[in-house]
Design a protein around this motif. Structure first.
Motif, mmCIF file in Angstrom:
data_model
loop_
_atom_site.group_PDB
_atom_site.id
_atom_site.type_symbol
_atom_site.label_atom_id
_atom_site.label_comp_id
_atom_site.label_asym_id
_atom_site.label_seq_id
_atom_site.Cartn_x
_atom_site.Cartn_y
_atom_site.Cartn_z
ATOM 1 N N ALA A 98 -24.836 -46.147 -30.979
ATOM 2 C CA ALA A 98 -25.746 -47.512 -30.816
ATOM 3 C C ALA A 98 -24.676 -48.466 -29.690
ATOM 4 C CB ALA A 98 -26.236 -48.341 -31.890
ATOM 5 N N ASP A 99 -24.556 -49.500 -30.155
ATOM 6 C CA ASP A 99 -23.802 -50.709 -29.157
ATOM 7 C C ASP A 99 -22.633 -50.016 -28.782
ATOM 8 O OD1 ASP A 99 -26.037 -52.294 -29.891
ATOM 9 O OD2 ASP A 99 -24.879 -53.509 -31.234
ATOM 10 N N GLU A 100 -21.807 -49.368 -29.526
ATOM 11 C CA GLU A 100 -20.378 -48.775 -29.133
ATOM 12 C C GLU A 100 -20.734 -47.924 -27.971
ATOM 13 O OE1 GLU A 100 -21.916 -45.950 -32.258
ATOM 14 O OE2 GLU A 100 -21.921 -48.022 -32.099
ATOM 15 N N LEU A 101 -21.684 -46.975 -28.348
ATOM 16 C CA LEU A 101 -22.001 -45.810 -27.292
ATOM 17 C C LEU A 101 -22.524 -46.396 -25.891
ATOM 18 C CD1 LEU A 101 -22.091 -42.631 -26.681
ATOM 19 C CD2 LEU A 101 -24.335 -42.915 -27.684
ATOM 20 N N ILE A 102 -23.326 -47.342 -26.050
ATOM 21 C CA ILE A 102 -23.805 -48.134 -24.648
ATOM 22 C C ILE A 102 -22.540 -48.856 -24.088
ATOM 23 C CG2 ILE A 102 -25.206 -50.024 -23.811
ATOM 24 C CD1 ILE A 102 -27.150 -49.478 -26.196
ATOM 25 N N GLN A 103 -21.553 -49.480 -24.816
ATOM 26 C CA GLN A 103 -20.432 -50.028 -24.116
ATOM 27 C C GLN A 103 -19.536 -48.946 -23.605
ATOM 28 O OE1 GLN A 103 -18.326 -52.389 -26.998
ATOM 29 N NE2 GLN A 103 -20.393 -53.856 -27.307
ATOM 30 N N GLU A 108 -16.696 -46.819 -19.561
ATOM 31 C CA GLU A 108 -15.776 -45.552 -19.157
ATOM 32 C C GLU A 108 -16.776 -44.645 -18.310
ATOM 33 O OE1 GLU A 108 -14.337 -43.838 -22.761
ATOM 34 O OE2 GLU A 108 -14.226 -45.737 -23.860
ATOM 35 N N ASN A 109 -18.134 -45.250 -17.775
ATOM 36 C CA ASN A 109 -18.740 -44.293 -17.504
ATOM 37 C C ASN A 109 -18.977 -42.648 -17.751
ATOM 38 O OD1 ASN A 109 -20.634 -44.195 -14.932
ATOM 39 N ND2 ASN A 109 -18.976 -43.005 -13.750
ATOM 40 N N VAL A 117 -31.828 -39.171 -25.214
ATOM 41 C CA VAL A 117 -32.927 -39.633 -26.020
ATOM 42 C C VAL A 117 -32.741 -40.925 -26.942
ATOM 43 C CG1 VAL A 117 -34.359 -38.865 -28.054
ATOM 44 C CG2 VAL A 117 -33.507 -37.286 -26.584
ATOM 45 N N ALA A 118 -33.746 -41.571 -27.031
ATOM 46 C CA ALA A 118 -33.575 -43.151 -27.794
ATOM 47 C C ALA A 118 -34.597 -43.292 -28.597
ATOM 48 C CB ALA A 118 -33.456 -44.275 -26.627
ATOM 49 N N THR A 119 -34.487 -43.996 -29.699
ATOM 50 C CA THR A 119 -35.515 -44.527 -30.605
ATOM 51 C C THR A 119 -35.891 -46.025 -29.580
ATOM 52 O OG1 THR A 119 -34.064 -45.785 -31.819
ATOM 53 C CG2 THR A 119 -35.030 -43.595 -32.617
ATOM 54 N N PRO A 120 -37.475 -46.148 -30.000
ATOM 55 C CA PRO A 120 -37.943 -47.501 -29.227
ATOM 56 C C PRO A 120 -37.372 -48.495 -29.233
ATOM 57 C CG PRO A 120 -39.755 -45.951 -30.156
ATOM 58 C CD PRO A 120 -38.446 -45.472 -30.794
ATOM 59 N N ASP A 121 -36.652 -48.815 -30.680
ATOM 60 C CA ASP A 121 -35.945 -49.947 -31.226
ATOM 61 C C ASP A 121 -34.627 -50.307 -30.295
ATOM 62 O OD1 ASP A 121 -35.108 -47.942 -33.001
ATOM 63 O OD2 ASP A 121 -33.765 -49.252 -33.569
ATOM 64 N N MET A 122 -34.188 -49.169 -29.710
ATOM 65 C CA MET A 122 -32.906 -49.091 -28.768
ATOM 66 C C MET A 122 -33.199 -49.371 -27.514
ATOM 67 S SD MET A 122 -30.212 -48.620 -31.083
ATOM 68 C CE MET A 122 -29.004 -48.583 -29.528
ATOM 69 N N ARG A 128 -30.088 -51.744 -20.061
ATOM 70 C CA ARG A 128 -29.148 -52.315 -19.102
ATOM 71 C C ARG A 128 -28.127 -51.152 -18.658
ATOM 72 N NH1 ARG A 128 -26.105 -54.504 -24.148
ATOM 73 N NH2 ARG A 128 -24.189 -53.423 -24.315
ATOM 74 N N LEU A 129 -28.681 -49.802 -19.170
ATOM 75 C CA LEU A 129 -27.740 -48.765 -18.353
ATOM 76 C C LEU A 129 -28.645 -48.252 -17.526
ATOM 77 C CD1 LEU A 129 -26.462 -46.828 -21.769
ATOM 78 C CD2 LEU A 129 -25.209 -48.461 -20.290
ATOM 79 N N GLY A 130 -29.718 -48.904 -16.971
ATOM 80 C CA GLY A 130 -30.592 -48.484 -15.864
ATOM 81 C C GLY A 130 -29.896 -47.683 -14.745
ATOM 82 N N ARG A 131 -29.016 -48.766 -13.976
ATOM 83 C CA ARG A 131 -28.304 -48.276 -12.966
ATOM 84 C C ARG A 131 -27.393 -47.137 -13.044
ATOM 85 N NH1 ARG A 131 -25.951 -52.864 -9.675
ATOM 86 N NH2 ARG A 131 -24.893 -53.340 -11.722
ATOM 87 N N ILE A 132 -26.799 -46.794 -14.269
ATOM 88 C CA ILE A 132 -25.840 -45.843 -14.319
ATOM 89 C C ILE A 132 -26.783 -44.632 -14.739
ATOM 90 C CG2 ILE A 132 -24.047 -45.023 -15.811
ATOM 91 C CD1 ILE A 132 -23.220 -47.728 -16.405
ATOM 92 N N LEU A 133 -27.726 -44.622 -15.685
ATOM 93 C CA LEU A 133 -28.463 -43.436 -16.249
ATOM 94 C C LEU A 133 -29.609 -43.070 -15.091
ATOM 95 C CD1 LEU A 133 -28.359 -44.083 -20.231
ATOM 96 C CD2 LEU A 133 -26.649 -42.700 -18.677
ATOM 97 N N GLY A 134 -30.028 -43.983 -14.570
ATOM 98 C CA GLY A 134 -31.311 -43.697 -13.828
ATOM 99 C C GLY A 134 -31.138 -43.023 -12.709
ATOM 100 N N ARG A 135 -29.829 -43.163 -11.866
ATOM 101 C CA ARG A 135 -29.764 -42.751 -10.696
ATOM 102 C C ARG A 135 -29.385 -40.976 -10.851
ATOM 103 N NH1 ARG A 135 -24.130 -45.681 -9.797
ATOM 104 N NH2 ARG A 135 -25.867 -47.478 -9.367
ATOM 105 N N ARG A 136 -28.948 -40.743 -12.108
ATOM 106 C CA ARG A 136 -28.709 -39.325 -12.591
ATOM 107 C C ARG A 136 -29.652 -38.573 -13.192
ATOM 108 N NH1 ARG A 136 -24.107 -42.612 -12.608
ATOM 109 N NH2 ARG A 136 -22.233 -41.962 -11.618
#
Length: 241
Positions: A98-103, A108-109, A117-122, A128-136
């Protein structure tokens, strides 16, 4: 500037008649015969679509469950907490947090996974990871079936592990989808190709006018393109596997 090809490529390309549209079964066999790499090359389908990708109602985005998988292990990351996280771990997810994985991804990219995959509550935090994950192409999204309720995690993780892949058109209206490996049998490549065609037809946008699928090419990594008969490809029947 004209690209120069090596002898191996030219020898492989000589086996393909560029003026002929091959039946899917023929193309599946030929893509194996024209692969010359010393590694297990990926087989890809490239579709030129009759869409205008500038319009929101002409976007093609969906998923397909390849009956024989992709030929490579799929590392699944799940953003979840509590009981959902435990369910994801039990279902075989490779990375859960959760939080630690997002950080970790932010600082660390960290991107050593194939699908997220994510549950809706997350999603409020994952956003906020949109720029990192979205482009990939790794951002969880309801349209691709990667934002799911906790009770659906085992099913979704299992499907992804077995070969469920997302596809979406690029800015030029093309689809590029990996459908297996050269080490697959021609029948396995054909089956995966048939599954893809069914999914692409089902994903036809409402705003599309005229011819939907204009051309199809099968190719292997570094190998020559093999033109496929569009009509025959659209009429393929997915056999029970």
């Amino acid at each position: 500037m004209t690209r120069k090809h090596g002898k191996k490529y030219l020898a492989a390309a000589a086996k393909v008649d560029p003026n002929r549209a091959y039946l899917p079964e023929e193309a599946a066999q030929l893509v194996k015969e024209t692969s010359y790499t010393n590694f297990d090359a990926t087989v890809e389908a490239h579709l030129r679509l009759g869409i205008d990708p500038r319009h929101a109602d002409q976007q093609v985005r969906s998923t397909v469950s390849l009956p024989h998988g992709t030929g490579k292990p799929v590392r699944v990351l799940v953003f979840a907490q509590g009981d959902a996280a435990r369910a994801a771990e039990q279902a075989g997810a490779d990375i859960v947090g959760a939080d630690e994985l997002i950080q970790r991804i932010e600082k660390e990219n960290f991107l050593d996974f194939d699908v997220a995959v994510a549950t809706p509550d997350m999603m409020g935090k994952v956003g906020r990871l949109g720029r990192i994950l979205g482009r990939r192409g790794l951002m969880p999204n309801p349209k691709s079936g990667t934002v799911v309720q906790a009770q659906d995690l085992p099913r979704v993780i299992n499907e992804l592990k077995r070969g469920k892949v997302e596809f979406r058109n690029d800015k030029t209206g093309l689809l590029h989808v990996a459908i297996g490996k050269v080490s697959f049998t021609a029948e396995q490549i054909r089956d995966n190709f048939a599954a893809l065609m069914e999914a692409v037809k089902a994903a036809k946008p409402s705003g599309t006018k005229g011819v939907y699928i204009k051309s199809i090419t099968l190719t292997s990594t570094m190998g020559p393109g093999i033109p496929v008969d569009v009509s025959a490809a659209q009429n393929m029947q997915l056999e029970e596997v």
